[in-house]
Design a protein around this motif. Structure first.
Motif, PDB file in Angstrom:
ATOM      1  N   VAL A 104       0.844  -1.206   0.000  1.00 31.54           N
ATOM      2  CA  VAL A 104       0.000   0.000   0.000  1.00 31.54           C
ATOM      3  C   VAL A 104       0.874   1.249   0.000  1.00 31.54           C
ATOM      4  CG1 VAL A 104      -1.629   1.348   1.373  1.00 31.54           C
ATOM      5  CG2 VAL A 104      -1.996  -1.103   1.059  1.00 31.54           C
ATOM      6  N   ALA A 105       1.933   1.240   0.815  1.00 37.03           N
ATOM      7  CA  ALA A 105       2.832   2.394   0.858  1.00 37.03           C
ATOM      8  C   ALA A 105       3.505   2.617  -0.498  1.00 37.03           C
ATOM      9  CB  ALA A 105       3.888   2.192   1.947  1.00 37.03           C
ATOM     10  N   ILE A 106       3.958   1.534  -1.150  1.00 41.85           N
ATOM     11  CA  ILE A 106       4.581   1.659  -2.468  1.00 41.85           C
ATOM     12  C   ILE A 106       3.586   2.171  -3.492  1.00 41.85           C
ATOM     13  CG2 ILE A 106       5.529   0.289  -4.377  1.00 41.85           C
ATOM     14  CD1 ILE A 106       6.984  -1.390  -2.304  1.00 41.85           C
ATOM     15  N   ALA A 107       2.343   1.669  -3.439  1.00 40.63           N
ATOM     16  CA  ALA A 107       1.313   2.114  -4.390  1.00 40.63           C
ATOM     17  C   ALA A 107       1.032   3.603  -4.244  1.00 40.63           C
ATOM     18  CB  ALA A 107       0.032   1.301  -4.187  1.00 40.63           C
ATOM     19  N   VAL A 108       0.874   4.069  -3.011  1.00 42.22           N
ATOM     20  CA  VAL A 108       0.613   5.496  -2.772  1.00 42.22           C
ATOM     21  C   VAL A 108       1.787   6.343  -3.245  1.00 42.22           C
ATOM     22  CG1 VAL A 108       0.271   7.234  -0.963  1.00 42.22           C
ATOM     23  CG2 VAL A 108      -0.969   5.067  -0.862  1.00 42.22           C
ATOM     24  N   PHE A 109       2.995   5.888  -2.915  1.00 38.98           N
ATOM     25  CA  PHE A 109       4.202   6.621  -3.329  1.00 38.98           C
ATOM     26  C   PHE A 109       4.329   6.662  -4.848  1.00 38.98           C
ATOM     27  CE2 PHE A 109       8.827   6.383  -4.346  1.00 38.98           C
ATOM     28  CZ  PHE A 109       9.179   7.655  -3.920  1.00 38.98           C
ATOM     29  N   PHE A 110       4.092   5.535  -5.495  1.00 41.47           N
ATOM     30  CA  PHE A 110       4.255   5.438  -6.949  1.00 41.47           C
ATOM     31  C   PHE A 110       3.179   6.233  -7.692  1.00 41.47           C
ATOM     32  CE2 PHE A 110       3.630   3.179 -11.026  1.00 41.47           C
ATOM     33  CZ  PHE A 110       4.911   3.297 -11.541  1.00 41.47           C
ATOM     34  N   LEU A 111       1.965   6.243  -7.164  1.00 42.21           N
ATOM     35  CA  LEU A 111       0.851   6.870  -7.885  1.00 42.21           C
ATOM     36  C   LEU A 111       0.725   8.364  -7.627  1.00 42.21           C
ATOM     37  CD1 LEU A 111      -1.906   4.136  -7.358  1.00 42.21           C
ATOM     38  CD2 LEU A 111      -0.581   4.563  -9.431  1.00 42.21           C
ATOM     39  N   TYR A 112       1.068   8.814  -6.428  1.00 40.81           N
ATOM     40  CA  TYR A 112       0.706  10.174  -6.042  1.00 40.81           C
ATOM     41  C   TYR A 112       1.880  11.077  -5.659  1.00 40.81           C
ATOM     42  CZ  TYR A 112      -3.860   7.941  -5.825  1.00 40.81           C
ATOM     43  OH  TYR A 112      -4.998   7.249  -6.141  1.00 40.81           O
ATOM     44  N   PHE A 113       3.094  10.562  -5.693  1.00 40.06           N
ATOM     45  CA  PHE A 113       4.245  11.392  -5.365  1.00 40.06           C
ATOM     46  C   PHE A 113       5.129  11.555  -6.598  1.00 40.06           C
ATOM     47  CE2 PHE A 113       2.804  10.260  -1.217  1.00 40.06           C
ATOM     48  CZ  PHE A 113       3.251  11.272  -0.365  1.00 40.06           C
ATOM     49  N   PRO A 114       5.749  12.726  -6.745  1.00 36.61           N
ATOM     50  CA  PRO A 114       6.656  12.907  -7.896  1.00 36.61           C
ATOM     51  C   PRO A 114       7.848  11.971  -7.797  1.00 36.61           C
ATOM     52  CG  PRO A 114       6.847  14.750  -6.352  1.00 36.61           C
ATOM     53  CD  PRO A 114       5.675  13.934  -5.905  1.00 36.61           C
ATOM     54  N   ILE A 115       8.161  11.301  -8.895  1.00 37.21           N
ATOM     55  CA  ILE A 115       9.229  10.296  -8.909  1.00 37.21           C
ATOM     56  C   ILE A 115      10.488  10.891  -9.508  1.00 37.21           C
ATOM     57  CG2 ILE A 115       9.953   8.087  -9.898  1.00 37.21           C
ATOM     58  CD1 ILE A 115       7.021   7.218  -9.795  1.00 37.21           C
ATOM     59  N   GLN A 116      11.567  10.825  -8.735  1.00 35.68           N
ATOM     60  CA  GLN A 116      12.868  11.266  -9.220  1.00 35.68           C
ATOM     61  C   GLN A 116      13.652  10.037  -9.673  1.00 35.68           C
ATOM     62  OE1 GLN A 116      13.550  14.459  -9.441  1.00 35.68           O
ATOM     63  NE2 GLN A 116      11.656  15.081  -8.402  1.00 35.68           N
ATOM     64  N   PRO A 117      13.970   9.925 -10.966  1.00 40.27           N
ATOM     65  CA  PRO A 117      14.626   8.712 -11.476  1.00 40.27           C
ATOM     66  C   PRO A 117      15.882   8.308 -10.704  1.00 40.27           C
ATOM     67  CG  PRO A 117      13.973  10.142 -13.293  1.00 40.27           C
ATOM     68  CD  PRO A 117      13.732  10.918 -12.039  1.00 40.27           C
ATOM     69  N   GLY A 118      16.664   9.268 -10.264  1.00 39.42           N
ATOM     70  CA  GLY A 118      17.917   8.931  -9.600  1.00 39.42           C
ATOM     71  C   GLY A 118      17.739   8.340  -8.216  1.00 39.42           C
ATOM     72  N   SER A 119      16.676   8.740  -7.500  1.00 42.06           N
ATOM     73  CA  SER A 119      16.496   8.300  -6.117  1.00 42.06           C
ATOM     74  C   SER A 119      15.348   7.317  -5.929  1.00 42.06           C
ATOM     75  CB  SER A 119      16.241   9.522  -5.223  1.00 42.06           C
ATOM     76  OG  SER A 119      15.064  10.205  -5.636  1.00 42.06           O
ATOM     77  N   PHE A 120      14.557   7.074  -6.972  1.00 44.84           N
ATOM     78  CA  PHE A 120      13.361   6.229  -6.854  1.00 44.84           C
ATOM     79  C   PHE A 120      13.715   4.835  -6.343  1.00 44.84           C
ATOM     80  CE2 PHE A 120      10.487   3.139  -8.998  1.00 44.84           C
ATOM     81  CZ  PHE A 120       9.329   3.460  -8.311  1.00 44.84           C
ATOM     82  N   ILE A 121      14.757   4.239  -6.911  1.00 48.25           N
ATOM     83  CA  ILE A 121      15.141   2.869  -6.553  1.00 48.25           C
ATOM     84  C   ILE A 121      15.497   2.775  -5.070  1.00 48.25           C
ATOM     85  CG2 ILE A 121      16.911   1.106  -6.930  1.00 48.25           C
ATOM     86  CD1 ILE A 121      17.019   2.072  -9.855  1.00 48.25           C
ATOM     87  N   TYR A 122      16.203   3.785  -4.559  1.00 47.36           N
ATOM     88  CA  TYR A 122      16.681   3.726  -3.183  1.00 47.36           C
ATOM     89  C   TYR A 122      15.610   4.185  -2.188  1.00 47.36           C
ATOM     90  CZ  TYR A 122      20.965   3.324  -5.820  1.00 47.36           C
ATOM     91  OH  TYR A 122      21.911   2.906  -6.716  1.00 47.36           O
ATOM     92  N   MET A 123      14.607   4.911  -2.680  1.00 42.40           N
ATOM     93  CA  MET A 123      13.509   5.329  -1.821  1.00 42.40           C
ATOM     94  C   MET A 123      12.519   4.202  -1.560  1.00 42.40           C
ATOM     95  SD  MET A 123      13.591   8.426  -0.638  1.00 42.40           S
ATOM     96  CE  MET A 123      11.845   8.686  -0.261  1.00 42.40           C
ATOM     97  N   LEU A 124      12.369   3.302  -2.547  1.00 42.10           N
ATOM     98  CA  LEU A 124      11.363   2.244  -2.428  1.00 42.10           C
ATOM     99  C   LEU A 124      11.502   1.411  -1.152  1.00 42.10           C
ATOM    100  CD1 LEU A 124      10.675   0.771  -5.982  1.00 42.10           C
ATOM    101  CD2 LEU A 124       9.140   2.051  -4.511  1.00 42.10           C
TER     102      LEU A 124
END
Length: 335
Positions: A104-124
Motif C-alpha cells: 500500500v505504501a509503495i502504491a501510494v508513493f508510486f501513484l501520487y508522489f513525484p518520482i525522481q529517477p535517480g532516487s526512486f530505486i533507493y527510496m522504495l
C-alpha cells in the motif's frame, strides 16, 4: 551445548545448499526466452562471449538471479524471526499483512508522489519499510493483552484480516489511476520480479549486510523468547524490548525484499520449517540453513515461472503460492 554431530550435519547441509544454489543459478542463467548455451556460460563469465551473450548474461540474467537470491534470503529470515517472536509456526510476513502494508505504501508513493529517477530505486525500500512498520505496529497493538502479553494465534488472525483489508484498499487506490501505473501495481501484487537490475541490488544489499549479522549475533535471544514468558524473564530477558527490536528487523527485511520483488508470500513460512526439521529448533543452527533455503526456493520458483510460458512467463509470486498454499494448509491442519 550443541552436539558435535549436529554441528557437522549443519555444515554439510550448509555447503550442500550452496552447491544447490550454484547449480540452480547455472541452469537459470542458461535457459529462458533468449537462451545461452551452457558450454558458453563460462567463457561469457570470463569476458570471452559475444556481445549478445554478455548482454543477456550480465544485464538480464545475473542481476535477476542475485535479486531473487537476496530477496528470498531476506523473506526467509524475516519469517524465522516472526515465528520466534510470536511463538507461532504460522507467522510469515506475507500471511500476517506486513507485505500488504509495504505494498500500500509503495502504491501510494508510486501513484501520487513525484518520482525522481535517480532516487526512486533507493527510496522504495524506505517507503516499503514505513508502510510495513505502521502495519506491524497496529497488528501488534491489537494482538497484545496487558494481562497475558502477546497472543500468537490472535496475531496471525488479525494479520490475515489486515492483509485482506489492505488488499481491498489497494484496489480502491489504483481504481482511478493511470493505466500504465495500474499495470505496474498489478505486476507488483502478483509477485513479478520487476527490480531485476544492478541498482536494485545496491538498494537491497545494505539491508542484508547489516541485519543478517545482527540477527545471527542475537540468535540466542530468539531462543529465549521461544520459552514461556516467566522462564524468559527469569534469565534476565526484557521480553517486550527484544520483541520490538526483532519485529523491526523482520519488518525491515521483508519490506526491503518486496520493494523490488513484489508481493511474495510463503517463503518466510516454508524455509524456517524445513530448516528446523533438518537441524533442530536452535536459531544458531537453523538460521543459516533457513537463509540459504529461502534464497534457493525463490530462485527455483523464478526459474520455473520464467520458462513455463514464454516470453512473459508466470509471476514468481504465483509459483511460490502454488507451492506454499498447500504447505500452509498442511501446517494449519496439523497445528
Amino acid at each position: 551445548m550443541i552436539h558435535p554431530k549436529t554441528i557437522k550435519k549443519q555444515r554439510i547441509l550448509f555447503f550442500s545448499l550452496l552447491a544447490l544454489i550454484l547449480l540452480t543459478a547455472f541452469l537459470s542463467a542458461g535457459i529462458g526466452y533468449s537462451s545461452l548455451s551452457f558450454n558458453r556460460l563460462l567463457p561469457t563469465i570470463l569476458g570471452n562471449g559475444s556481445f549478445k551473450e554478455e548482454f543477456v548474461f550480465f544485464s538480464v540474467r545475473l542481476p535477476r538471479i542475485i535479486i531473487t537470491l537476496l530477496a528470498g534470503m531476506a523473506l526467509a529470515l524475516s519469517g524465522a524471526i516472526l515465528q520466534g517472536v510470536t511463538r507461532n509456526d504460522l507467522a510469515d510476513p506475507g500471511i500476517i499483512g506486513i507485505n500488504s502494508g509495504a505494498g500500500v505504501a509503495i502504491a501510494v508513493f508510486f501513484l501520487y508522489f513525484p518520482i525522481q529517477p535517480g532516487s526512486f530505486i533507493y527510496m522504495l525500500p524506505l517507503v516499503a519499510f514505513l508502510g510495513a512498520l505502521i502495519t506491524a505496529f497496529v497488528i501488534y497493538i491489537f494482538s497484545y493483552n496487558r494481562e497475558i502479553g502477546l497472543q500468537p494465534v490472535r496475531l496471525v488472525l488479525i494479520g490475515v484480516g489486515f492483509s485482506m483489508a489492505l488488499s481491498g484498499l489497494m484496489i480502491v487506490i489504483i481504481s482511478s489511476a493511470e493505466t500504465q501505473k495500474v499495470d505496474f501495481i498489478a505486476k507488483w501484487l502478483a509477485g513479478n520480479i520487476w527490480g531485476a537490475d544492478w541498482p536494485f541490488i545496491l538498494a537491497l544489499l545494505p539491508w542484508l549486510i547489516v541485519l543478517v549479522p545482527f540477527t545471527m549475533y542475537r540468535a540466542n535471544r530468539l531462543n529465549l523468547l521461544g520459552l514461556s514468558e516467566p522462564a524468559a524473564i527469569g534469565v534476565g530477558v526484557s521480553i517486550e524490548k527484544e520483541r520490538i527490536i526483532f519485529l523491526l528487523v523482520a519488518v525491515a527485511l521483508a519490506a526491503s525484499a518486496v520493494s523490488v520483488t513484489g508481493g511474495i508470500a510463503f517463503i518466510g513460512l516454508m524455509a524456517p520449517h524445513i530448516a528446523k526439521s533438518l537441524v533442530g529448533p536452535r536459531h544458531q543452527l537453523f538460521l543459516p540453513i533457513c537463509i540459504l533455503l529461502g534464497g534457493w526456493l525463490l530462485l527455483l520458483a523464478d526459474t520455473i515461472g520464467r520458462n513455463v510460458i514464454e516470453p512473459s512467463g508466470i509471476p514468481t509470486g504465483i509459483v511460490v503460492a502454488l507451492i506454499g498454499a498447500p504447505y500452509f494448509m498442511y501446517l494449519l491442519l496439523r497445528k
